[in-house]
Design a protein around this motif. Sequence first.
Motif, mmCIF file in Angstrom:
data_model
loop_
_atom_site.group_PDB
_atom_site.id
_atom_site.type_symbol
_atom_site.label_atom_id
_atom_site.label_comp_id
_atom_site.label_asym_id
_atom_site.label_seq_id
_atom_site.Cartn_x
_atom_site.Cartn_y
_atom_site.Cartn_z
ATOM 1 N N ASP B 54 -8.284 -28.395 36.396
ATOM 2 C CA ASP B 54 -9.294 -26.380 36.536
ATOM 3 C C ASP B 54 -10.639 -27.239 36.832
ATOM 4 O O ASP B 54 -12.034 -26.409 36.702
ATOM 5 C CB ASP B 54 -9.418 -25.638 35.424
ATOM 6 C CG ASP B 54 -9.966 -26.844 33.974
ATOM 7 O OD1 ASP B 54 -10.105 -27.965 34.022
ATOM 8 O OD2 ASP B 54 -9.873 -26.137 32.943
ATOM 9 N N SER B 55 -10.867 -28.461 36.871
ATOM 10 C CA SER B 55 -11.998 -29.037 36.938
ATOM 11 C C SER B 55 -13.035 -28.794 39.137
ATOM 12 O O SER B 55 -11.842 -28.366 39.510
ATOM 13 C CB SER B 55 -12.471 -31.103 37.235
ATOM 14 O OG SER B 55 -11.532 -31.057 38.204
ATOM 15 N N GLU B 56 -13.327 -29.168 39.116
ATOM 16 C CA GLU B 56 -14.793 -28.665 40.333
ATOM 17 C C GLU B 56 -13.838 -29.794 41.193
ATOM 18 O O GLU B 56 -13.647 -29.017 42.187
ATOM 19 C CB GLU B 56 -16.099 -28.476 39.744
ATOM 20 C CG GLU B 56 -16.785 -28.166 41.153
ATOM 21 C CD GLU B 56 -17.034 -26.579 40.936
ATOM 22 O OE1 GLU B 56 -16.777 -26.525 42.262
ATOM 23 O OE2 GLU B 56 -16.581 -26.198 40.469
ATOM 24 N N LYS B 57 -14.051 -31.597 40.608
ATOM 25 C CA LYS B 57 -13.005 -31.669 41.417
ATOM 26 C C LYS B 57 -12.046 -31.206 42.497
ATOM 27 O O LYS B 57 -12.136 -31.412 43.470
ATOM 28 C CB LYS B 57 -12.978 -33.315 41.233
ATOM 29 C CG LYS B 57 -14.113 -34.224 40.889
ATOM 30 C CD LYS B 57 -13.352 -35.562 40.557
ATOM 31 C CE LYS B 57 -12.648 -35.584 38.847
ATOM 32 N NZ LYS B 57 -13.500 -35.411 37.947
ATOM 33 N N VAL B 58 -10.836 -31.098 42.093
ATOM 34 C CA VAL B 58 -9.961 -30.760 42.052
ATOM 35 C C VAL B 58 -9.547 -29.268 42.801
ATOM 36 O O VAL B 58 -9.082 -29.329 44.113
ATOM 37 C CB VAL B 58 -8.553 -30.474 40.751
ATOM 38 C CG1 VAL B 58 -7.923 -29.731 41.082
ATOM 39 C CG2 VAL B 58 -8.127 -31.986 40.097
ATOM 40 N N LYS B 59 -10.519 -28.565 42.761
ATOM 41 C CA LYS B 59 -10.982 -27.638 43.667
ATOM 42 C C LYS B 59 -11.062 -27.533 44.957
ATOM 43 O O LYS B 59 -11.124 -27.374 46.204
ATOM 44 C CB LYS B 59 -11.597 -26.860 43.258
ATOM 45 C CG LYS B 59 -11.512 -25.375 41.939
ATOM 46 C CD LYS B 59 -12.841 -24.643 41.157
ATOM 47 C CE LYS B 59 -12.344 -24.098 40.070
ATOM 48 N NZ LYS B 59 -13.547 -24.449 39.541
ATOM 49 N N GLN B 60 -12.645 -28.571 44.920
ATOM 50 C CA GLN B 60 -13.368 -29.735 46.500
ATOM 51 C C GLN B 60 -11.871 -29.792 46.791
ATOM 52 O O GLN B 60 -12.057 -30.020 47.774
ATOM 53 C CB GLN B 60 -14.311 -30.382 45.821
ATOM 54 C CG GLN B 60 -15.235 -30.534 44.896
ATOM 55 C CD GLN B 60 -16.414 -31.008 44.486
ATOM 56 O OE1 GLN B 60 -16.426 -31.700 44.787
ATOM 57 N NE2 GLN B 60 -17.603 -29.989 44.320
ATOM 58 N N MET B 61 -11.579 -30.833 47.076
ATOM 59 C CA MET B 61 -10.190 -31.726 47.169
ATOM 60 C C MET B 61 -8.790 -30.629 47.232
ATOM 61 O O MET B 61 -8.908 -31.099 48.688
ATOM 62 C CB MET B 61 -9.258 -32.564 45.711
ATOM 63 C CG MET B 61 -10.400 -33.567 45.608
ATOM 64 S SD MET B 61 -9.168 -34.353 43.663
ATOM 65 C CE MET B 61 -10.769 -36.145 44.108
ATOM 66 N N LYS B 62 -9.190 -29.357 47.121
ATOM 67 C CA LYS B 62 -7.910 -28.756 47.593
ATOM 68 C C LYS B 62 -8.248 -28.463 48.768
ATOM 69 O O LYS B 62 -7.387 -27.499 49.879
ATOM 70 C CB LYS B 62 -7.483 -27.681 46.276
ATOM 71 C CG LYS B 62 -6.524 -28.396 45.901
ATOM 72 C CD LYS B 62 -6.131 -27.413 44.573
ATOM 73 C CE LYS B 62 -5.272 -27.102 43.307
ATOM 74 N NZ LYS B 62 -4.988 -26.396 42.256
ATOM 75 N N LYS B 63 -9.594 -28.057 48.742
ATOM 76 C CA LYS B 63 -10.322 -27.226 50.708
ATOM 77 C C LYS B 63 -10.503 -27.986 51.312
ATOM 78 O O LYS B 63 -10.385 -27.579 52.095
ATOM 79 C CB LYS B 63 -12.000 -26.522 49.131
ATOM 80 C CG LYS B 63 -11.804 -25.520 50.245
ATOM 81 C CD LYS B 63 -13.112 -24.334 48.897
ATOM 82 C CE LYS B 63 -13.795 -23.596 50.017
ATOM 83 N NZ LYS B 63 -14.820 -22.719 50.132
ATOM 84 N N HIS B 64 -10.861 -29.482 50.804
ATOM 85 C CA HIS B 64 -11.484 -30.248 52.065
ATOM 86 C C HIS B 64 -11.086 -31.716 51.199
ATOM 87 O O HIS B 64 -11.259 -31.875 50.459
ATOM 88 C CB HIS B 64 -13.195 -29.961 51.944
ATOM 89 C CG HIS B 64 -13.710 -30.733 53.035
ATOM 90 N ND1 HIS B 64 -14.096 -30.388 54.174
ATOM 91 C CD2 HIS B 64 -14.013 -32.084 53.144
ATOM 92 C CE1 HIS B 64 -14.672 -31.699 54.905
ATOM 93 N NE2 HIS B 64 -13.998 -32.314 54.497
ATOM 94 N N LYS B 65 -9.048 -31.831 52.054
ATOM 95 C CA LYS B 65 -8.417 -33.075 52.054
ATOM 96 C C LYS B 65 -9.603 -34.184 52.563
ATOM 97 O O LYS B 65 -8.926 -35.026 51.591
ATOM 98 C CB LYS B 65 -7.201 -32.548 52.562
ATOM 99 C CG LYS B 65 -6.768 -32.020 51.718
ATOM 100 C CD LYS B 65 -4.783 -31.979 52.113
ATOM 101 C CE LYS B 65 -4.659 -30.140 52.559
ATOM 102 N NZ LYS B 65 -4.681 -29.195 50.503
ATOM 103 N N LYS B 66 -10.219 -34.301 53.388
ATOM 104 C CA LYS B 66 -10.712 -35.338 54.049
ATOM 105 C C LYS B 66 -11.472 -36.025 52.729
ATOM 106 O O LYS B 66 -12.594 -35.037 51.870
ATOM 107 C CB LYS B 66 -11.707 -35.271 54.772
ATOM 108 C CG LYS B 66 -10.807 -34.721 56.292
ATOM 109 C CD LYS B 66 -11.864 -35.130 57.172
ATOM 110 C CE LYS B 66 -11.280 -34.119 58.682
ATOM 111 N NZ LYS B 66 -12.169 -34.321 59.804
ATOM 112 N N GLY B 67 -11.777 -37.296 52.024
ATOM 113 C CA GLY B 67 -12.828 -38.076 51.157
ATOM 114 C C GLY B 67 -12.864 -39.545 51.678
ATOM 115 O O GLY B 67 -12.629 -40.041 51.963
#
Lengths: 136, 136
Positions: B54-67
Amino acid sequence: MTEQEILQNAEKLIANNEFAMVGTIGKKSFPNIRALKVMKREGLNTFYFSTRSDSEKVKQMKKHKKGCIYFYDTLTFTFANVLIEGKFSIKPNTLFGISSFYKLDNEPYDFCTVKFEATKLYYYVPYQKYIVNIKK
Amino acid sequence: MTEQEILQNAEKLIANNEFAMVGTIGKKSFPNIRALKVMKREGLNTFYFSTRSDSEKVKQMKKHKKGCIYFYDTLTFTFANVLIEGKFSIKPNTLFGISSFYKLDNEPYDFCTVKFEATKLYYYVPYQKYIVNIKK
């Protein structure tokens, strides 16, 4: 934790770190990270870095001003870390030059000053997050 | 430096770092950085992390896979650093759990595995940049 305590803890963590991890958005919307030495800082409001005018980072900062700087002390084992969101601007001078750091007689290449103005501070400890808006 | 030498140097630098700086793109298009322990790694191709579902990071990674993930050894004073671009995917399991790291009896909260698959590696030394495409 009160707002004052959060800022005091963040201040302490940042003061222990010579380098900031500087986050920008680069080509093809990839996030980008570089370690840069904090050349000067005004509290938690403004941070100054020095880098090459023709570097990829500077191009990224000019195009996409929103960025972050991140501090993490892996040595203390408190797992505390600080992320600051803000805006970059590029100053065409070498006021906070890298030359002193590398102990060079002259400023190498064409350097510039990167100014980072903080807007929001996140203080993280395991399983806790504290947010403080940075006032001008 | 040959491609093999670049990858060998990068490998050495990464092997010396327990933590990676993980770069994502977050809310309002701000880049985001978090230090995460490398739980497992397959050469320079695939990196595994463990974090809260439920972390913010995971939300971000799901939405924007490039990292990106970034390694910088401030202790060696070579100023070498490695940035790897790639894609995140979230696996709903705790295969590479954080529990062993924090020496807990049980996995805390609801954790998941973050898989990072590398596409491009940048090896930086002062005033030099080397780029290698990572093959599958």
